[in-house]
Design a protein around this motif. Sequence first.
Motif, mmCIF file in Angstrom:
data_model
loop_
_atom_site.group_PDB
_atom_site.id
_atom_site.type_symbol
_atom_site.label_atom_id
_atom_site.label_comp_id
_atom_site.label_asym_id
_atom_site.label_seq_id
_atom_site.Cartn_x
_atom_site.Cartn_y
_atom_site.Cartn_z
ATOM 1 N N PRO A 7 54.927 -13.821 -58.898
ATOM 2 C CA PRO A 7 55.697 -14.647 -57.963
ATOM 3 C C PRO A 7 56.304 -15.832 -58.708
ATOM 4 O O PRO A 7 55.630 -16.487 -59.502
ATOM 5 C CB PRO A 7 54.653 -15.099 -56.936
ATOM 6 N N THR A 8 57.587 -16.110 -58.472
ATOM 7 C CA THR A 8 58.257 -17.179 -59.224
ATOM 8 C C THR A 8 58.583 -18.408 -58.389
ATOM 9 O O THR A 8 59.245 -19.319 -58.869
ATOM 10 C CB THR A 8 59.559 -16.637 -59.850
ATOM 11 N N ALA A 9 58.133 -18.450 -57.145
ATOM 12 C CA ALA A 9 58.411 -19.612 -56.290
ATOM 13 C C ALA A 9 57.358 -20.696 -56.488
ATOM 14 O O ALA A 9 56.171 -20.421 -56.598
ATOM 15 C CB ALA A 9 58.447 -19.188 -54.825
ATOM 16 N N ARG A 10 57.815 -21.932 -56.573
ATOM 17 C CA ARG A 10 56.966 -23.130 -56.599
ATOM 18 C C ARG A 10 55.802 -23.038 -57.595
ATOM 19 O O ARG A 10 54.627 -23.068 -57.202
ATOM 20 C CB ARG A 10 56.424 -23.410 -55.189
ATOM 21 N N PRO A 11 56.086 -22.945 -58.890
ATOM 22 C CA PRO A 11 55.000 -22.936 -59.886
ATOM 23 C C PRO A 11 54.318 -24.292 -59.971
ATOM 24 O O PRO A 11 54.922 -25.333 -59.692
ATOM 25 C CB PRO A 11 55.734 -22.613 -61.194
#
Length: 213
Positions: A7-11
């Motif tokens: 998942p690449t959202a909000r790291p």
Amino acid sequence: MEIWRIPTARPADLDGMASWLDEHERARAANFTDAAARRRFIVSHAGMRRVLGRRMGVRPGEVRIAVGRHGKPYAPARPDVQWNLSHSGDLALLVVAYGRSVGVDVERLRPELDQAAFARRFFPAGEAEFVDGSPERFAWLWTRREACVKAAGGRLAQGLRLPVNGPSPALVRDPAGSLPGTWLVLDVPVPPEFRAAAAISARTPPTWTNPTI
């Protein structure tokens, strides 16, 4: 074979992840004018390095990556470790295998495109009829094609007429010989707004896992 979901959202630590990238990756990230696209690139490549580092016994920033023909990546120090990365929207997929070429593709559904016209122009006749304007069917066939092309290290034009329809796993080969090799294609479980597939140079289904970073 492992197919990692990233998942690449909000790291949590984007700067820390960016520090793992090499000079070429950092340059590519800097070229993005859209902040969300830059974030997705950094997180997906950092996740890739995290997984590969574990497999190679080095830290993420120490993974040395070279690029071969048509952009296919490889590790000069560990040619036995084969992998491929794909991302679309806020989802990235990484496939990793040992001693076998692999490819993966994930696509977010895009109903605004004229998939029917594209399929009629480029896909085999039977597959063009199967698409019939359906974004889901188009993306399903497209990801299978892309996965095979990326596994082979070929060009997209070589895979447009690959016959990829059928139940998963599907054994795919190019009857025209434009794209060499025999590829086993598997559909990968993803959220409903996506379609995804992985390909591996094998004739029998491999044992595979689908973990999330």
